[in-house]
Design an enzyme around this catalytic site. Structure first.
Site, PDB file in Angstrom:
ATOM      1  N   ASP A  88       0.873  -1.226  -0.305  1.00 30.28           N
ATOM      2  CA  ASP A  88      -0.102  -0.031   0.079  1.00 30.28           C
ATOM      3  C   ASP A  88       0.806   1.067   0.024  1.00 30.28           C
ATOM      4  OD1 ASP A  88      -2.476   1.441   0.146  1.00 30.28           O
ATOM      5  OD2 ASP A  88      -2.965   0.789   1.796  1.00 30.28           O
ATOM      6  N   GLU A  94       2.777   6.748  -2.695  1.00 31.04           N
ATOM      7  CA  GLU A  94       2.431   7.878  -3.596  1.00 31.04           C
ATOM      8  C   GLU A  94       2.832   9.252  -2.884  1.00 31.04           C
ATOM      9  OE1 GLU A  94      -0.869   5.026  -3.515  1.00 31.04           O
ATOM     10  OE2 GLU A  94      -0.191   6.329  -2.013  1.00 31.04           O
ATOM     11  N   ASP A 125      -9.151   4.024  -3.419  1.00 33.76           N
ATOM     12  CA  ASP A 125     -10.064   4.122  -2.431  1.00 33.76           C
ATOM     13  C   ASP A 125     -11.277   4.817  -3.377  1.00 33.76           C
ATOM     14  OD1 ASP A 125      -8.369   3.423  -0.621  1.00 33.76           O
ATOM     15  OD2 ASP A 125      -7.874   5.477   0.234  1.00 33.76           O
TER      16      ASP A 125
END
Length: 766
Positions: free
Chosen positions: A436, A439, A504
């Site tokens: 995960d 970014e 998301d």
């Protein structure tokens, strides 16, 4: 970035200088290409050569059908890394040729050519198929240039460049009706014409113009693609500053891109995969259902067991169980240690789950950030494993985790340490890693261990080195074709480290449609395998949305139930409705269907890896590039080359979809609809528009098959849909090895000797 104020004026505070003519053409250093010296004014007399900027444009053959085009202002600017890892499987040879005539100079690289106008004081570079002069796209007058902001009042000010930003830009022509697609996982309009797009990885969710996966590659409906060869921020104005051009700009002294001629989307993607890397293979077990604990939910061993036994009791096979965030102790993300209060015996628990047969594989959530409350933070900081500020401090902020540090993967020792942490998880029984984040990598006031890298280029590139490291660690432990990630951030080349998911999204039909657009765009950016949070991530999905998302999610290449603060096991969504229209029954139907589709899906997966194609979501234009409607379709997709899927977004159960030319057969009913045309249908939760393409031999597992991994040649059903003598179906085993090929001739299946057991052949449409 916009440099102009409309067609006539320069933007306030900006100075632009354009390449006004091609003054001289010489061979490039390789001797295979051409170098253009382009002054920023027309040279009428010798005095015009003084006190002006020039741009160099180097056009080189890359390989058959691909040209490299590099624009440079000041040649002495440092070439700081990192750079994309090009031609990872080797660079093909190219048949390059330079010819000159009264019309100009032409450089050919196999099937593509660039012709530089030979007219005096002219600037025009046309990119066209070698056997035709009709251009794919063109660099016309005032389409290559440099810009300063703020605008210097005198050239003498540029002796100190610290107060100025310098840009290089190009503007390639957009033809009438041309559409542009790709550029990573973008959730807005499928056709990018009219949009301003910044290629800068960000955690913005699916309801924004930001993207987790910014890929500097776009595809045109005119039969070409462009790969922008830099991991730094790229700003694109796609018919949005000048309606008839695609503007590409970067801050710096150089800009290089490759133009790739197809002409088909399939061929463009194949060549792009040669340039940046082919998609990695995924194991057959990864196609099964993944069940997650969800993101911020509280859970322990008892919760996990209740989920898995509940799924088994409802005949819903779970292939992979995923432990999200709170397998770790709060404030200690990510220290690679199970929270002992919740999981006192993780190794034993995982072994028991697998021994009981209620799950085959286990995945855990991780990320490259270390909260300072974790004991490993002090270790990593002391050993220099974390990114630093320019003053020597560890870079920290309180975004996400308190006092969070970022692992510096430019440090080889940090990489080795990170892998050693992963290996401890593998020893515990973990089979896969969800990588995960990655970014929010700072680009200001930071110092990387590798001092040769540019922090602005590292921002996007971090996703590549992070996922590459974890993927290769999995390969080393489990085998080359057994490694599976569940990654969120990506840049060009990340397709080599499957797989990714869509980030998301809200639990709404609009967000499901956003996710479809994101998956389509990523597929047109060279990624073969993709997933989505079934049910939506944010919020609690109403039962009807959950069930529609289940149908969509189980027809993606990979399928995971995942949410934020609410569980995604079906009985928690509708209070355990037991009817055939309930959430549990719906999930069971679609999970079983995917199991039956595995002989088809896994053979298609091998073709996708070989040719750089998306398995799902595959944009309709890949299969039907000559149908203009196919370039507009963003609410449906192809699953491989033979199945058309149209998810349902309406609560009233209606769906509108498009069928290209031919007789398409409803997978569930056998009804045939003749395309091209638009159709409207109404569906219960156990079906959706799933249509089989004409001239298809579809290999399915036996009726009632619920496993993901089995013998794909035994007890199978072969269905023929309007089969012709050129119909083919590749059959592979559960490891991806070719068993053989079925064909069709004179009304019969050929090659049947590769089928075993009680395999049957059904002619559905003829």
């Amino acid at each position: 970035m916009r440099f102009r104020d409309g067609q006539w004026l320069v933007a306030e505070g900006v100075q632009i200088q354009y390449a006004e003519e091609v003054y001289r053409i010489t061979p490039t250093a390789s001797g295979k290409g051409i170098s253009l010296l382009c002054p920023t004014r027309k040279i009428i007399n010798r005095g015009n050569t003084l006190n002006l900027a020039t741009l160099s444009i180097d056009i080189e053959p890359a390989f058959d059908g691909v040209l490299s085009v590099e624009m440079t202002h000041w040649q002495g600017a440092l070439r700081r890394g990192p750079d994309f890892d090009l031609f990872p499987a080797g660079r093909p040879d190219v048949d390059a040729k330079v010819t000159k005539n009264e019309n100009g100079t032409t450089l050919s690289a196999g099937t593509i050519s660039a012709t530089v106008s030979g007219k005096p004081h002219d600037f025009e570079i046309a990119f066209h198929p070698t056997d035709r002069k009709k251009p794919l796209t063109t660099l016309l007058s005032r389409s290559v240039g440099l810009a300063y902001t703020p605008s210097p009042s005198t050239p003498m000010q540029l002796a100190d460049m610290r107060n100025f930003k310098h840009y290089i830009f190009t503007q390639t022509t957009l033809a009438v009706g041309e559409s542009i697609h790709g550029l990573g996982e973008r959730f807005g309009p499928f056709n990018k014409v009219g949009q301003k797009i910044d290629l800068w990885n960000a955690d913005g969710g699916t309801s924004s113009d930001q993207a987790y996966k910014n890929i500097s590659f776009w595809m045109s409906s005119r039969g070409y693609g462009v790969f922008i060869d830099t991991p730094e921020r790229v700003e694109l104005e796609i018919g949005s500053e000048r309606c008839c051009r695609v503007q590409t700009s970067v801050e710096g002294q150089r800009l290089r891109w490759f133009i790739i001629y197809g002409p088909s989307p399939r061929e463009i993607l194949r060549k792009y995969s040669i340039l940046t890397g082919a998609p990695g293979s995924v194991p057959s077990w990864s196609f099964g259902l993944w069940l997650s604990t969800s993101f911020t939910t509280s859970y322990d061993e008892e919760t996990v067991n209740s989920f898995l036994t509940g799924m088994k009791a409802r005949d819903i096979p779970v292939e992979v169980f995923h432990f999200d965030c709170f397998w770790l102790k709060a404030f200690q993300w990510c220290d690679f240690e199970f929270d002992q209060d919740m999981f006192p015996d993780p190794k034993g628990q995982i072994a028991r789950l697998k021994a009981d047969g209620i799950v085959k594989k286990v995945c855990v959530w991780t990320n490259p950030y270390l909260g300072q409350a974790s004991p490993v933070f002090a270790e990593a900081a002391a050993k220099g494993y974390l990114l630093k500020r320019k003053n020597g401090d560890v870079f920290q902020w309180d975004m996400w985790q308190t006092g969070m540090g970022i692992v510096d993967f430019t440090n080889p020792e940090a990489c080795a340490w990170f892998v050693s942490c992963l290996e401890k998880l593998f020893d515990t029984g973990v089979d896969s890693i969800k990588t995960d984040f990655g970014e929010r990598i700072p680009s200001e006031d930071v110092q990387w261990f590798d001092t040769s890298v540019d922090p602005k280029r590292m921002h996007n590139y971090y996703a590549f080195i992070y996922n590459k490291l974890v993927y290769e660690a999995l390969q080393k432990r489990y085998g080359t074709n057994e490694a599976v990630l569940f990654a969120r951030a990506a840049t060009a080349g990340n397709q080599r480290f499957p797989l990714t998911w869509g980030g998301d999204c809200e639990s709404t039909p609009e967000a499901m449609a956003e996710s479809v657009r994101g998956g389509l765009s990523l597929g047109l950016s060279g990624f073969a395998f993709w997933s989505v949070d079934i049910g939506g991530f944010e919020g609690s999905p109403p039962p009807w949305i959950y069930k529609r998302w289940v149908a969509f999610g189980l027809l993606c290449s990979h399928s995971r139930l995942h949410g934020s603060n609410s569980y995604r096991v079906p009985w928690t969504v509708d209070n355990d409705v037991t009817s055939e229209e309930g959430c549990s029954a719906t999930l069971r139907k679609w999970t079983h269907l995917k199991a039956r589709l595995m002989p088809y899906l896994f053979s298609q997966a091998q073709e996708c890896v070989k040719n750089g194609l998306p398995l799902s979501l595959r944009a309709m234009c890949i299969e039907f590039p000559d149908d203009p409607s196919a370039w507009t379709l963003d609410r449906q997709f192809m699953l491989g080359d033979s199945l058309l899927v149209a998810p349902i977004f309406e609560e009233d159960d209606t769906v509108q979809f498009y069928l290209p030319k031919g007789g398409w057969t409803n997978f569930f009913t056998g009804e045939v609809k003749e395309g091209p045309g638009w159709f409207t249908e109404t569906h219960g939760f156990g079906t959706l528009p799933l249509y089989v393409r004409p001239n298809t031999l579809l290999i399915l597992g036996k009726e009632g098959e619920t496993r993901t991994v089995y013998d794909y040649s035994t007890d199978v059903e072969v269905r023929a849909y309007y089969a012709k003598d050129n119909a083919r179906a590749l059959l592979v085993d559960s490891e991806g090895k070719t068993i053989g090929t079925l064909g069709w001739k004179d009304g019969e299946v050929t090659g049947k000797d590769i089928l075993k057991g009680n395999s049957v052949i059904t002619v559905v449409s003829s």
